[in-house]
Write a protein that holds these residues in place. Structure first.
Motif, PDB file in Angstrom:
ATOM      1  N   CYS A  13       0.791  -1.242   0.000  1.00  0.00           N
ATOM      2  CA  CYS A  13       0.000   0.000   0.000  1.00  0.00           C
ATOM      3  C   CYS A  13       0.821   1.288   0.000  1.00  0.00           C
ATOM      4  CB  CYS A  13      -0.976   0.036   1.169  1.00  0.00           C
ATOM      5  SG  CYS A  13      -1.543  -1.534   1.758  1.00  0.00           S
ATOM      6  N   ASP A  33      -2.558  -7.709  -5.613  1.00  0.00           N
ATOM      7  CA  ASP A  33      -2.870  -6.453  -4.942  1.00  0.00           C
ATOM      8  C   ASP A  33      -3.265  -5.351  -5.915  1.00  0.00           C
ATOM      9  OD1 ASP A  33      -3.219  -5.064  -2.656  1.00  0.00           O
ATOM     10  OD2 ASP A  33      -1.104  -4.891  -2.110  1.00  0.00           O
ATOM     11  N   HIS A  60      -4.703  -0.917  -5.575  1.00  0.00           N
ATOM     12  CA  HIS A  60      -5.278   0.197  -4.812  1.00  0.00           C
ATOM     13  C   HIS A  60      -5.993   1.115  -5.775  1.00  0.00           C
ATOM     14  CE1 HIS A  60      -2.181  -1.493  -2.210  1.00  0.00           C
ATOM     15  NE2 HIS A  60      -3.055  -1.227  -1.264  1.00  0.00           N
ATOM     16  N   HIS A  95      -8.575  -0.964  -1.081  1.00  0.00           N
ATOM     17  CA  HIS A  95      -7.550  -2.020  -1.173  1.00  0.00           C
ATOM     18  C   HIS A  95      -8.286  -3.301  -1.544  1.00  0.00           C
ATOM     19  CE1 HIS A  95      -4.720   0.106   1.810  1.00  0.00           C
ATOM     20  NE2 HIS A  95      -5.855   0.758   1.936  1.00  0.00           N
TER      21      HIS A  95
HETATM   22 ZN   LIG Z   1      -3.370  -2.162   0.558  1.00  0.00          ZN
END
Ligand SMILES: [Zn+2]
Ligand SMILES: [Zn+2]
Length: 603
Positions: free
Chosen positions: A293, A342, A344, A475
Motif C-alpha cells: 500500500c 494487490d 489500490h 484495497h
Molecule cells: Zn493495501
C-alpha cells in the motif's frame, strides 16, 4: 438485500451442545478412573476437548467405552444446573482436584477465567452440575442432556497437551470429540475430514511437484517448483486480463524501503512484530515490505491529479514478507513470503459505489470461473470502544464510509452479513469467506475502504471547483496471494485442475519405441499451438506410463501405436476415465485449444 448479524459461535446452540458434551465426557472418564484428575474442557471449532491427568495412557478401546457411556448419560435426561458459589465453597467441592484448585485461585484473585485465560473483569465463581458430575464453569450449557442427540456425538482421538500449554508443566491427555445437532451432520463432517485428508494441499503439493520447503531456505518460505511456477503464471495471466479490461494500470515497486515510509503509513511501530527486523545500511534502517500500500500511495502522490483522472487503479502482484511465528506456519496457508494479487483504487466519493461494486463483481467472476459455489461476504465494522485503539479515531468518517459500503452492497443486490468490531485499522472492509467443494472454509480475501491512509500521505486531487480534495482508497486482492490461492485450489480440485491451469496438459504415450518419433512430432505440433505437452519416451510398458500420467493428474493422455501413427491419429484417454480411439490429431488439437482459450471447467 437481506442483511443480518452473523451469530457468534459462543452464542450458538451448537456451542452449548459441545460444551455440555465435554462435561458428559469428563463424567464418563472419571467413572472409569475415579482417581483421575480433571483440568479444562472447552468447546473448539467443530467439537470439544477435555484434558485429563490419568494413571495410565488411554487406548482406543477406552475411547469406545467412554463414548458408549456418554450415550447412556445423555439418555438419562439430566438437567444442567448452575450455581454461584464462594471461593471457599468451590475449594470444598473440588478438594481432591488440584488443577481446579489452581483455577479457583485465579478466579478468586481475578484476572483469569475458569480456563486460566487472562480476563479483564473479576468473574463470579460458578459451577454446573449434571447427573453426578460437577465442573467449575461459566456455561453456557443445554438445559437438559435430552437436547443432545446421542448419535451425533463422537470421540475422535487422544493427544498430549501440557497443563496451561506450558512445556515445563505436566503432560496431560487430551480427548478430542465432535458433536452436532443431527446424526447426518456428524456423518457429513466425518466424510469431509476424510476427503480433506486426501486433499491436503501439503500432500498434493508434494505429489504433484507444486512446491517444497527447505530447511536451509527457512520455514514459511516456499520454493515454487516448475509445476507451481506454471500455475502462478496462469493465475497472473488471468488477473492481468481481467484487470486490464477493468482499467487497472500495472506498477512495480521495490521489496525494501526506508523505515520512514512505514512510520508515515502508521505501520510502525504498531505492526513491528509482524515485520522482519530492520537492516541497516549507511546509518539508515530499511524494512522488507509487509504490504504494498504505502508504495502505491507514493505513486499516486507522485504528480498532480485532477478529478478527470480518477478513478486511478494501481495493480501489482507484489511480493511481501511478514513474520509469522514458527508455531503458526502451516503449509501454503500461513507463510512468511507471499505474492499478492494487490491493487489500490483511488476514487472520489461520487465514484465510490460504482467502483466498489466493480470490485465485488470481479470476485464473483473468479468464483464462477473456479466453481466456488458457497461464499459469504461479511461487512466488518468498527466498534465505538475500539476508536483510538484498534481503529483510527474518527467516528464520523467510520459511520460515513460504513454507510457507503452498506449502500453499495444493497444497491448491487449483493448478499452480506455484518460483523461489529472486525474492521481494519483504517476503515471498514468486506471479508470474503469461501468454501471448497468438500465444504471447508477458507478466508480468502478482503475488499477494504480506507479513509485514513490517503490523509496520512496527504493524497489529493483537484475537484470540479478547482479545490483540493482527498480521494478514498480501496484495497483489494480478489485472488488473495498465490500461496493461499494455490493451497485452496489444490484442495478444491483435489489436484484435478481444469486444463488451462494444469501444469502438464497433455502426455503422449507411445506403445513401443517404434512410435517415439511420431510422439515427438505430436509434441512439437501441440507446443506450437500453445499446449503444455510432454512425451513419455521411457522404457516402461504402456500401462506403467499411463499410471504415472494418472498419478500426476494429467488431463489428457494420447496413446499412439502403429495404427495411430500410420493414420496420423491418436487414441485419447481423458482424466475422467472417458476414451476415444483413433481420432485425428487435428480434432484433438481443436479440443484442447478450445478448453484452454475458454478456461473451461469441462475436459
Ligand atoms: Zn493495501
Ligand atoms: Zn462447562
Amino acid at each position: 438485500m437481506a442483511e443480518q448479524k452473523q451469530e457468534r459461535y459462543e452464542d450458538s446452540f451448537l456451542y452449548k451442545i459441545r460444551h455440555s458434551s465435554a462435561h458428559i465426557m469428563a463424567q464418563a472418564v472419571l467413572e472409569m478412573f475415579p482417581e483421575g484428575k480433571i483440568t479444562i474442557g472447552p468447546p473448539v471449532e467443530n467439537g470439544f476437548y477435555y484434558d485429563f491427568d490419568l494413571p495410565r495412557s488411554l487406548t482406543p478401546e477406552d475411547l469406545e467405552k467412554v463414548e458408549a457411556r456418554m450415550r447412556e448419560i445423555i439418555k438419562g435426561k439430566h438437567a444442567f444446573i448452575k450455581e454461584v458459589v464462594s471461593a471457599d465453597e468451590a475449594r470444598r467441592i473440588f478438594a481432591d482436584q488440584p488443577y481446579k484448585l489452581e483455577l479457583i485461585e485465579g478466579l478468586e484473585k481475578g484476572g483469569f477465567d475458569e480456563y486460566g485465560n487472562p480476563l479483564n473483569v473479576k468473574p463470579e465463581i460458578s459451577i454446573y452440575k449434571d447427573d453426578t458430575f460437577v465442573d467449575l464453569c461459566r456455561g453456557p450449557h443445554v438445559d437438559n442432556t435430552s437436547q443432545i442427540n446421542p448419535n451425533a456425538v463422537k470421540l475422535m482421538n487422544v493427544a498430549g497437551a501440557y497443563w496451561r500449554g506450558d512445556e515445563k508443566n505436566k503432560m496431560l491427555q487430551r480427548i478430542y470429540g465432535t458433536a452436532w445437532e443431527k446424526p447426518q451432520e456428524l456423518k457429513d463432517y466425518l466424510h469431509q475430514l476424510e476427503e480433506a485428508k486426501k486433499r491436503d494441499h501439503r500432500k498434493l503439493g508434494r505429489e504433484l511437484e507444486i512446491f517444497t520447503f527447505d530447511e536451509e531456505v527457512g520455514p514459511g518460505l516456499p520454493l515454487w517448483l516448475p509445476n507451481g511456477g506454471i500455475m502462478i503464471e496462469e493465475l497472473e495471466k488471468l488477473a492481468k486480463e481481467m484487470e486490464e479490461k477493468a482499467g487497472y494500470l500495472r506498477v512495480r515497486t521495490p521489496i525494501v524501503s526506508k523505515e520512514d515510509l512505514f512510520y508515515h503509513s502508521g505501520h510502525l511501530p504498531y505492526y513491528l512484530e509482524s515485520m522482519y527486523p530492520a537492516m541497516e545500511i549507511e546509518g539508515v534502517k530499511y524494512y522488507v515490505k509487509p504490504m504494498n500500500c504505502p508504495m502505491h500511495h507514493k505513486i499516486f502522490g507522485s504528480k498532480g491529479r485532477s478529478y478527470r483522472d480518477l478513478p486511478i487503479r494501481l495493480a501489482e502482484y507484489g511480493t511481501c514478507y511478514r513474520y509469522e511465528k514458527s508455531g503458526e506456519l502451516f503449509g501454503l496457508m500461513r507463510v512468511r513470503s507471499m505474492q499478492m494479487n494487490d491493487a489500490h483504487i483511488y476514487v472520489t466519493e461520487d465514484q465510490f459505489e460504482k467502483e466498489f461494486l466493480a470490485v465485488v463483481d470481479l470476485y464473483l467472476k473468479y468464483f464462477e470461473l473456479f466453481g466456488i459455489e458457497k461464499y459469504v461476504m461479511r461487512l466488518s465494522l468498527h466498534s465505538k470502544a475500539g476508536l483510538g485503539k484498534k481503529y483510527v479515531d474518527n467516528e464520523r468518517l467510520w459511520l460515513k464510509t460504513e454507510d457507503m459500503v452498506r449502500r453499495a452492497m444493497d444497491n448491487g443486490n449483493i448478499p452480506y452479513v455484518e460483523a461489529e468490531d472486525e474492521a481494519a485499522f483504517y476503515g471498514p472492509k468486506i471479508d470474503v469467506q469461501i468454501w471448497s467443494v468438500i465444504g471447508r472454509e477458507f478466508s480468502l480475501a478482503t475488499n477494504q475502504v480506507d479513509f485514513a491512509q490517503p490523509a496520512r500521505f496527504d493524497l489529493k486531487f483537484t475537484n470540479k471547483d478547482g479545490n483540493e480534495e482527498m480521494p478514498l482508497c480501496i484495497h483489494r486482492a480478489p485472488l488473495s496471494t498465490h500461496e493461499r490461492m494455490i493451497g485452496f485450489l489444490l484442495e478444491h480440485y483435489a489436484g484435478n485442475f481444469p486444463v488451462w491451469l494444469s501444469p502438464e496438459q497433455v502426455r503422449v504415450i507411445p506403445i513401443t519405441d517404434g512410435q517415439n518419433e511420431y510422439a515427438e512430432k505430436i509434441v512439437a505440433q501441440l507446443r506450437e499451438a500453445g499446449v503444455r505437452v510432454h512425451a513419455d519416451l521411457s522404457a516402461q510398458r504402456m500401462n506403467a506410463k499411463i499410471r504415472s500420467a494418472q498419478l500426476m493428474k494429467v488431463p489428457y493422455m494420447l496413446v499412439v501405436g502403429d495404427n495411430e501413427m500410420k493414420a496420423e491419429q491418436v487414441s485419447l484417454r481423458v482424466r475422467d476415465g472417458s476414451q476415444q480411439n483413433n481420432i485425428p490429431l487435428s480434432e484433438f488439437e481443436s479440443r484442447v485449444k478450445d478448453r484452454i482459450a475458454r478456461r473451461a471447467k469441462e475436459l
